[in-house]
Design a protein around this motif. Structure first.
Motif, PDB file in Angstrom:
ATOM      1  N   GLN A   1     -16.637 -83.710 -55.165  1.00 30.85           N
ATOM      2  CA  GLN A   1     -16.740 -83.180 -56.590  1.00 30.85           C
ATOM      3  C   GLN A   1     -17.941 -82.233 -56.512  1.00 30.85           C
ATOM      4  OE1 GLN A   1     -16.912 -87.079 -58.416  1.00 30.85           O
ATOM      5  NE2 GLN A   1     -15.006 -87.132 -59.307  1.00 30.85           N
ATOM      6  N   ALA A   2     -19.153 -82.744 -55.944  1.00 31.46           N
ATOM      7  CA  ALA A   2     -20.490 -81.919 -55.984  1.00 31.46           C
ATOM      8  C   ALA A   2     -20.110 -80.487 -55.192  1.00 31.46           C
ATOM      9  CB  ALA A   2     -21.271 -82.531 -55.191  1.00 31.46           C
ATOM     10  N   PHE A   3     -19.358 -80.486 -53.967  1.00 35.73           N
ATOM     11  CA  PHE A   3     -19.179 -79.206 -53.366  1.00 35.73           C
ATOM     12  C   PHE A   3     -18.224 -78.365 -54.144  1.00 35.73           C
ATOM     13  CE2 PHE A   3     -16.754 -77.054 -50.234  1.00 35.73           C
ATOM     14  CZ  PHE A   3     -17.824 -76.247 -49.535  1.00 35.73           C
ATOM     15  N   LEU A   4     -16.850 -78.722 -54.831  1.00 37.92           N
ATOM     16  CA  LEU A   4     -16.190 -77.952 -55.537  1.00 37.92           C
ATOM     17  C   LEU A   4     -16.744 -77.596 -56.627  1.00 37.92           C
ATOM     18  CD1 LEU A   4     -12.913 -80.184 -54.774  1.00 37.92           C
ATOM     19  CD2 LEU A   4     -13.715 -77.649 -53.918  1.00 37.92           C
ATOM     20  N   ALA A   5     -18.036 -78.206 -57.156  1.00 38.37           N
ATOM     21  CA  ALA A   5     -18.617 -77.854 -58.523  1.00 38.37           C
ATOM     22  C   ALA A   5     -19.430 -76.410 -58.214  1.00 38.37           C
ATOM     23  CB  ALA A   5     -19.307 -78.874 -59.007  1.00 38.37           C
TER      24      ALA A   5
END
Length: 250
Positions: free
Chosen positions: A159-163
């Motif tokens: 989630q953090a990476f794709l944000a």
């Protein structure tokens, strides 16, 4: 081996992590010519890596193979595979070809497996890759099914990476009060600045002060929730291998 002493005491030949990194052993292995197994001559359809020819190619990238610490700890090795499309990384999970035997009996046959570290450490390689290599793509090559043993940590990391925007980032020097925490910044005007904050260490990092490289309103990039900043600083606690992403808007 990060700690060679116990292996050496057992009479095993090992290479220290520092030596493997300083000698670029993983990068050197990735660019070796491929050999032929049997008479199939498969290397003609799968030539060896020549990443230097793709540095300006914006439509393709050679994949950088990664797994454990020695593969993601050297920025120069990761940067060698960066093309105009960014850095693409793939983890290959092992195919065990009838490797589990008892005498002549095949116990399990062909199967694909790997043993991951427990809990948050299962994402340690990905976290260090983000800190050291700024990957654009992270992938996994497995068999018909792929499962994390600790999905809550994988979900939070993804989630953090794709944000984060699919744009190049830069390390912000000395942005974190804890040296194990790395901060990368992505400038995308007029939409703001994104920050990737990652704990590359193996212990919890509590009360880490992050000095923002720009001023503005801070939100959690993955959730959109507001984040409190005092005098241009964030205070965070990060478990090992945790990645957080933030957006700072004017």
């Amino acid at each position: 081996a990060q700690n060679p002493a116990p292996w050496l005491n057992l009479g095993k030949s090992v290479t220290s992590l520092d030596r493997a990194l300083s000698e670029d052993r993983h990068l050197n292995a990735l660019v070796l010519p491929r050999s032929t197994w049997g008479g199939w001559e498969w290397q003609h359809s799968d030539p060896w890596n020549d990443p230097g020819h793709y540095t300006a190619d914006s439509k393709g990238a050679l994949t950088y193979s990664f797994n454990h610490a020695y593969t993601v700890g050297r920025p120069a090795a990761l940067n060698a595979f960066r093309s105009g499309a960014g850095l693409a990384m793939v983890r290959h999970f092992t195919l065990n070809e009838d490797a589990m035997t008892e005498g002549s009996e095949q116990l399990l046959g062909y199967f694909v497996t790997d043993v991951e570290h427990a809990g948050p450490y299962s994402l340690l390689s990905e976290a260090r890759a983000v800190a050291n290599g700024d990957p654009r793509f992270i992938g996994y090559l497995a068999s018909s099914s792929f499962n994390h043993g600790f999905p809550e940590y994988a979900r939070a990391f993804n989630q953090a990476f794709l944000a984060l925007p699919a744009l190049p980032s830069q390390v912000v020097p000395n942005a974190a009060s804890n040296p194990a925490v790395v901060v990368r910044s992505i400038s995308a005007p007029p939409h703001g600045t994104w920050l990737a904050v990652v704990n590359t260490g193996v212990v919890q990092a509590d009360d880490v002060v992050i000095t923002l490289p720009v001023t503005g309103t801070v939100t959690d990039a993955a959730t959109g929730a507001p984040v409190s900043a005092v005098n241009g600083k964030l205070t965070l606690s990060l478990y090992p291998a945790q990645l957080r992403s933030f957006r700072v808007t004017p």
